[in-house]
Design an enzyme around this catalytic site. Structure first.
Site, PDB file in Angstrom:
ATOM      1  N   CYS A 150      -2.116  -0.654   7.568  1.00 37.44           N
ATOM      2  CA  CYS A 150      -0.808   0.106   7.442  1.00 37.44           C
ATOM      3  C   CYS A 150      -1.212   0.989   8.514  1.00 37.44           C
ATOM      4  O   CYS A 150      -0.093   1.280   9.030  1.00 37.44           O
ATOM      5  CB  CYS A 150      -1.698   1.296   6.582  1.00 37.44           C
ATOM      6  SG  CYS A 150      -1.045   0.471   4.752  1.00 37.44           S
ATOM      7  N   HIS A 185       0.968  -1.147  -0.193  1.00 36.08           N
ATOM      8  CA  HIS A 185      -0.091   0.082   0.154  1.00 36.08           C
ATOM      9  C   HIS A 185       1.048   0.794   0.263  1.00 36.08           C
ATOM     10  O   HIS A 185       2.084   1.605   0.226  1.00 36.08           O
ATOM     11  CB  HIS A 185      -1.486  -0.036   1.279  1.00 36.08           C
ATOM     12  CG  HIS A 185      -2.145  -1.426   1.388  1.00 36.08           C
ATOM     13  ND1 HIS A 185      -2.751  -0.857   1.850  1.00 36.08           N
ATOM     14  CD2 HIS A 185      -2.380  -1.934   0.352  1.00 36.08           C
ATOM     15  CE1 HIS A 185      -3.756  -2.176   2.123  1.00 36.08           C
ATOM     16  NE2 HIS A 185      -3.610  -2.526   0.798  1.00 36.08           N
ATOM     17  N   GLU A 191       1.170   4.406   1.786  1.00 39.05           N
ATOM     18  CA  GLU A 191       1.631   3.911   2.973  1.00 39.05           C
ATOM     19  C   GLU A 191       2.837   2.905   3.894  1.00 39.05           C
ATOM     20  O   GLU A 191       3.682   3.423   4.095  1.00 39.05           O
ATOM     21  CB  GLU A 191       0.752   4.442   4.151  1.00 39.05           C
ATOM     22  CG  GLU A 191      -0.825   4.804   4.178  1.00 39.05           C
ATOM     23  CD  GLU A 191      -1.628   3.939   3.824  1.00 39.05           C
ATOM     24  OE1 GLU A 191      -2.643   4.822   3.835  1.00 39.05           O
ATOM     25  OE2 GLU A 191      -2.093   3.042   2.772  1.00 39.05           O
ATOM     26  N   CYS A 236      -5.651   2.305   5.990  1.00 40.46           N
ATOM     27  CA  CYS A 236      -6.655   0.440   6.853  1.00 40.46           C
ATOM     28  C   CYS A 236      -6.267  -0.103   7.576  1.00 40.46           C
ATOM     29  O   CYS A 236      -5.367   0.128   8.131  1.00 40.46           O
ATOM     30  CB  CYS A 236      -6.257  -0.512   5.483  1.00 40.46           C
ATOM     31  SG  CYS A 236      -4.381  -1.301   5.336  1.00 40.46           S
TER      32      CYS A 236
END
Length: 175
Positions: free
Chosen positions: A92, A59, A61, A89
């Site tokens: 993360c 992701h 992040e 999420c």
């Protein structure tokens, strides 16, 4: 999560995250971008790369956290701010807590998996061993529109592909 008045500098960093989200989209990824800042300087950038890297943890992040850790040679990213176009999420959010990011600023809320106050809030959990300031809604409309346009286009592409694979016979009994 708090809503606050954002500075011009906050907006500049989020605009950079939006540009990184565009990079993700050009690669066929969900358009999410992230920028990690310390002392008003960008120290790391990330965009979604889960599809291209075949990695569920890639992701935006996570990519920014990995890059920052390598640059400063420490997983503890004290006194940093992460700007991300979509609410983190749970994965993360956990990584942000572990890395000790001080402030998280996101654009659009994630109505399905947001872990910074929309669906759940890992940052306010009694189990959290580190606390961060979380602020949502920076350039929210622009971030949300970018994501919505991507998914709308994606649904159209999927529908068109299905139609090509399964053409419907003529209806109405004509020749």
């Amino acid at each position: 999560m708090t809503l606050s008045a954002f500075s011009t500098q906050d907006e500049q960093f989020m605009r950079l995250a939006i540009e990184l989200a565009e990079q993700a989209e050009r690669q066929g990824e969900v358009p999410v971008g992230a920028v990690l800042v310390r002392d008003n300087q960008v120290i790391a950038r990330g965009w979604n790369q889960s599809i291209t890297q075949h990695d569920a943890t890639a992701h935006a992040e996570m990519q920014a956290l990995r890059e920052a850790g390598q640059i400063i040679e420490n997983y503890r990213l004290l006194d940093t701010t992460l700007y991300v176009t979509l609410e983190p999420c749970p994965m993360c959010a956990g990584a942000l807590l572990h890395s000790r990011v001080k402030r998280i600023v996101f654009g659009a809320p994630d109505l399905k998996a947001g872990a910074a106050g929309t669906v759940l809030n890992l940052f306010n959990s009694e189990a959290a061993f580190h606390y961060a300031t979380v602020e949502g809604g920076l350039l929210e409309e622009q971030c949300r529109t970018q994501l919505q346009a991507f998914f709308k286009r994606r649904r159209k592409e999927i529908k068109a592909t299905k139609r090509q694979q399964n053409p419907q016979p003529n209806e109405g009994g004509g020749k």
